[in-house]
Design an enzyme around this catalytic site. Structure first.
Site, mmCIF file in Angstrom:
data_model
loop_
_atom_site.group_PDB
_atom_site.id
_atom_site.type_symbol
_atom_site.label_atom_id
_atom_site.label_comp_id
_atom_site.label_asym_id
_atom_site.label_seq_id
_atom_site.Cartn_x
_atom_site.Cartn_y
_atom_site.Cartn_z
ATOM 1 N N LYS A 170 0.737 -1.451 -0.118
ATOM 2 C CA LYS A 170 -0.137 -0.468 -0.091
ATOM 3 C C LYS A 170 0.630 1.141 0.561
ATOM 4 O O LYS A 170 0.423 1.950 0.550
ATOM 5 C CB LYS A 170 -0.838 0.112 1.410
ATOM 6 C CG LYS A 170 -2.506 -1.284 1.634
ATOM 7 C CD LYS A 170 -2.178 -2.071 0.123
ATOM 8 C CE LYS A 170 -3.281 -1.759 -1.094
ATOM 9 N NZ LYS A 170 -3.609 -2.501 -1.948
ATOM 10 N N SER A 171 1.984 0.860 -0.710
ATOM 11 C CA SER A 171 2.522 2.318 -0.769
ATOM 12 C C SER A 171 2.963 2.591 -2.280
ATOM 13 O O SER A 171 3.419 4.401 -2.562
ATOM 14 C CB SER A 171 4.352 1.822 -0.132
ATOM 15 O OG SER A 171 4.513 1.085 -1.767
ATOM 16 N N GLY A 172 1.934 2.368 -2.997
ATOM 17 C CA GLY A 172 1.964 2.978 -4.227
ATOM 18 C C GLY A 172 2.459 2.121 -5.112
ATOM 19 O O GLY A 172 2.830 3.259 -6.301
ATOM 20 N N TRP A 219 0.739 2.093 -9.528
ATOM 21 C CA TRP A 219 1.672 3.718 -9.340
ATOM 22 C C TRP A 219 2.997 3.465 -9.800
ATOM 23 O O TRP A 219 3.631 3.317 -11.262
ATOM 24 C CB TRP A 219 1.328 4.150 -8.553
ATOM 25 C CG TRP A 219 1.736 6.060 -8.094
ATOM 26 C CD1 TRP A 219 1.426 6.741 -10.476
ATOM 27 C CD2 TRP A 219 2.186 7.068 -8.566
ATOM 28 N NE1 TRP A 219 1.990 7.757 -10.306
ATOM 29 C CE2 TRP A 219 2.136 8.281 -9.223
ATOM 30 C CE3 TRP A 219 2.300 7.861 -7.588
ATOM 31 C CZ2 TRP A 219 2.593 9.697 -8.471
ATOM 32 C CZ3 TRP A 219 2.828 9.084 -6.773
ATOM 33 C CH2 TRP A 219 3.117 9.554 -7.513
ATOM 34 N N HIS A 263 7.145 -7.832 -3.144
ATOM 35 C CA HIS A 263 6.929 -7.115 -1.366
ATOM 36 C C HIS A 263 8.080 -7.624 -0.426
ATOM 37 O O HIS A 263 7.353 -7.543 0.744
ATOM 38 C CB HIS A 263 5.579 -8.190 -1.180
ATOM 39 C CG HIS A 263 4.225 -6.607 -1.157
ATOM 40 N ND1 HIS A 263 4.263 -5.081 -1.867
ATOM 41 C CD2 HIS A 263 2.980 -6.981 -1.824
ATOM 42 C CE1 HIS A 263 3.468 -4.875 -1.889
ATOM 43 N NE2 HIS A 263 2.309 -5.168 -1.940
ATOM 44 N N ARG A 313 6.120 4.859 2.523
ATOM 45 C CA ARG A 313 4.701 5.738 2.325
ATOM 46 C C ARG A 313 4.851 5.678 3.340
ATOM 47 O O ARG A 313 5.045 5.286 4.697
ATOM 48 C CB ARG A 313 4.108 5.396 1.717
ATOM 49 C CG ARG A 313 3.116 6.400 1.698
ATOM 50 C CD ARG A 313 1.186 5.253 1.069
ATOM 51 N NE ARG A 313 0.520 6.498 0.465
ATOM 52 C CZ ARG A 313 -0.726 6.080 0.514
ATOM 53 N NH1 ARG A 313 -1.472 5.279 0.676
ATOM 54 N NH2 ARG A 313 -1.790 7.301 0.243
ATOM 55 N N SER A 369 -4.317 2.725 4.147
ATOM 56 C CA SER A 369 -5.227 1.950 3.135
ATOM 57 C C SER A 369 -5.048 0.554 3.275
ATOM 58 O O SER A 369 -5.930 0.155 2.567
ATOM 59 C CB SER A 369 -3.294 2.798 2.416
ATOM 60 O OG SER A 369 -3.509 2.224 1.285
ATOM 61 N N ARG A 399 -8.175 4.286 -4.126
ATOM 62 C CA ARG A 399 -8.792 4.455 -2.753
ATOM 63 C C ARG A 399 -9.195 6.121 -3.700
ATOM 64 O O ARG A 399 -9.612 6.800 -3.711
ATOM 65 C CB ARG A 399 -8.543 3.876 -2.260
ATOM 66 C CG ARG A 399 -9.408 3.697 -0.855
ATOM 67 C CD ARG A 399 -9.013 3.710 1.002
ATOM 68 N NE ARG A 399 -7.628 4.456 1.583
ATOM 69 C CZ ARG A 399 -7.833 5.584 1.927
ATOM 70 N NH1 ARG A 399 -8.948 6.023 2.244
ATOM 71 N NH2 ARG A 399 -6.905 6.076 2.129
ATOM 72 N N LYS A 400 -7.709 7.093 -2.784
ATOM 73 C CA LYS A 400 -7.984 7.985 -3.225
ATOM 74 C C LYS A 400 -6.325 8.219 -3.661
ATOM 75 O O LYS A 400 -6.647 9.619 -4.017
ATOM 76 C CB LYS A 400 -7.835 8.902 -1.484
ATOM 77 C CG LYS A 400 -9.325 9.332 -0.665
ATOM 78 C CD LYS A 400 -9.539 9.608 0.272
ATOM 79 C CE LYS A 400 -10.587 9.445 1.248
ATOM 80 N NZ LYS A 400 -10.557 9.897 2.487
ATOM 81 N N GLY A 401 -5.161 7.663 -3.357
ATOM 82 C CA GLY A 401 -4.147 8.609 -3.613
ATOM 83 C C GLY A 401 -3.631 9.152 -3.500
ATOM 84 O O GLY A 401 -3.122 10.443 -4.259
#
Ligand code: PAP
Length: 332
Positions: free
Chosen positions: A76-78, A81, A144, A166, A174, A298-300
């Site tokens: 969940k650190s990006g 992306w 991961h 993150r 997240s 989700r929101k980013g």
């Protein structure tokens, strides 16, 4: 009317383990998990048993090549992306130039997790020893896995590691939101208080968070040509700067012509939260492992933790992080 949840992804299921993995599990410390019922501590980090199966197979069979690029992240650190950015960066000759049509780009019709597979929770989970030798070079994978658990061939080869983390408060929120989406209907949702306690004790997927981060941080200081250390917040703040840095690290810097043709901006636009999250494939699609693609968008945003954590929680987590990162030169 109840909204039905997707089935639990394969990597969280407890069955189909090898005897080697079962034998190992019986000797490991356990804690209760966030989605699957049990976490096992292996090489200092917490994993559901199926992750562990994938890690063991990967450690045993993965043969890194000198030209490989491996994206390593805390969950969940990006990851989604940076998978998109790395894929677009490394394949830019095919899709980014005046004569080429960006609408044909694979990211328009594939979720980044399909284009850049996880080693231990996709390739080595689907198959104990997949044949990856025929993949086009340079190969791009993700993981991961903590630094200590990487297969030996990763250390022995000249392959490159890009690490992304993150700030722990946004990571926690997240992860909490994501794992609640993965829980089966009958399990109900986990409360923030419950997962906060676990996170503070280091008990989270691939946790302790701080040990994961410090493992790669230390290596990036010792061996900056092998490990590039990035933070989500820095990428958000200065995306152009960091994309260029990434290209230089991977020894494929942007040419003057590419800069003039705005390839850097094109990649960032293609991989932006707004663009990716609004694609049909990411709104309605599912990964082969079962998750809705939309769960990865989700929101980013940076700082969403402010909407969830109490003052006491913030103070406690900040204090833990201050102690854990003290003297490392790393701050969140
Ligand atoms: P994973 O570790 O399970 O692969 P990962 O992609 O690392 O998940 O994390 C998802 C987070 O990245 C989500 O953050 P949030 O819960 O705080 O919103 C998601 O919104 C965010 N994210 C996904 N794509 C992008 C993007 N293109 N730009 C910025 N953030 C993004």
């Amino acid at each position: 009317m109840q909204i039905s949840k997707p089935p639990m992804p394969k990597y969280l299921k407890q069955d189909e383990l090898t005897q080697e993995c079962k034998d190992l599990l019986s000797s490991l410390p356990t804690e209760s998990g966030w989605v699957a019922s049990t976490f096992y501590k292996y090489q200092g980090f917490w994993h559901p048993c199926r992750h562990l199966q994938g890690i063991l197979s990967c450690q045993k069979h993965f043969k890194a090549q000198h030209s490989d690029v491996i994206l390593a992240t805390t969950p969940k650190s990006g990851t989604t992306w940076l998978k998109a950015i790395l894929f677009a960066l490394m394949n830019r000759d095919q899709y980014f130039s005046k004569s080429k049509n960006i609408n044909n780009h694979p990211l328009k019709s594939n979720n980044p997790h399909v284009l850049v597979p996880f080693l231990e929770i996709k390739l080595y989970l689907d198959d104990e020893n997949p044949d990856l030798s025929l993949l086009k070079s340079p190969r791009l994978f993700s993981t991961h896995m903590p630094y200590v658990s990487l297969p030996n061939s990763v250390h022995d080869s000249q392959c490159k590691l890009v690490y992304l983390c993150r700030n722990p408060k946004d990571t926690l929120i997240s992860l909490w939101c994501f794992t609640n989406k993965l829980r089966l209907e009958e399990m109900g949702t986990s409360s923030l208080e419950e997962v906060f306690e676990k996170f503070c004790k280091g008990v989270s997927m691939y946790g302790p968070f701080w040990d994961h981060v410090l493992g790669y941080w230390g290596e990036s200081l010792k061996n900056p040509e092998k490990v590039l250390f990035l933070k989500y917040e820095d990428m958000k703040e200065k995306p152009t700067f960091h994309l260029k840095k990434l290209a230089e690290f991977l020894e494929c810097p942007f040419s003057f012509k590419e800069e003039k043709e705005k390839v850097v901006e094109g990649i960032l636009e293609l991989c932006s939260f707004d663009k990716l999250s609004n694609l049909k494939v990411n709104k309605d699609g599912k990964l082969p492992s079962g998750e809705d693609c939309s769960a990865f968008f989700r929101k980013g945003e940076v700082g969403d933790w402010k909407n969830y954590l109490t003052t006491e929680m913030v103070e406690r987590l900040d204090k833990i992080c201050k102690d854990k990162f003290d003297g490392s030169g790393l701050q969140f």
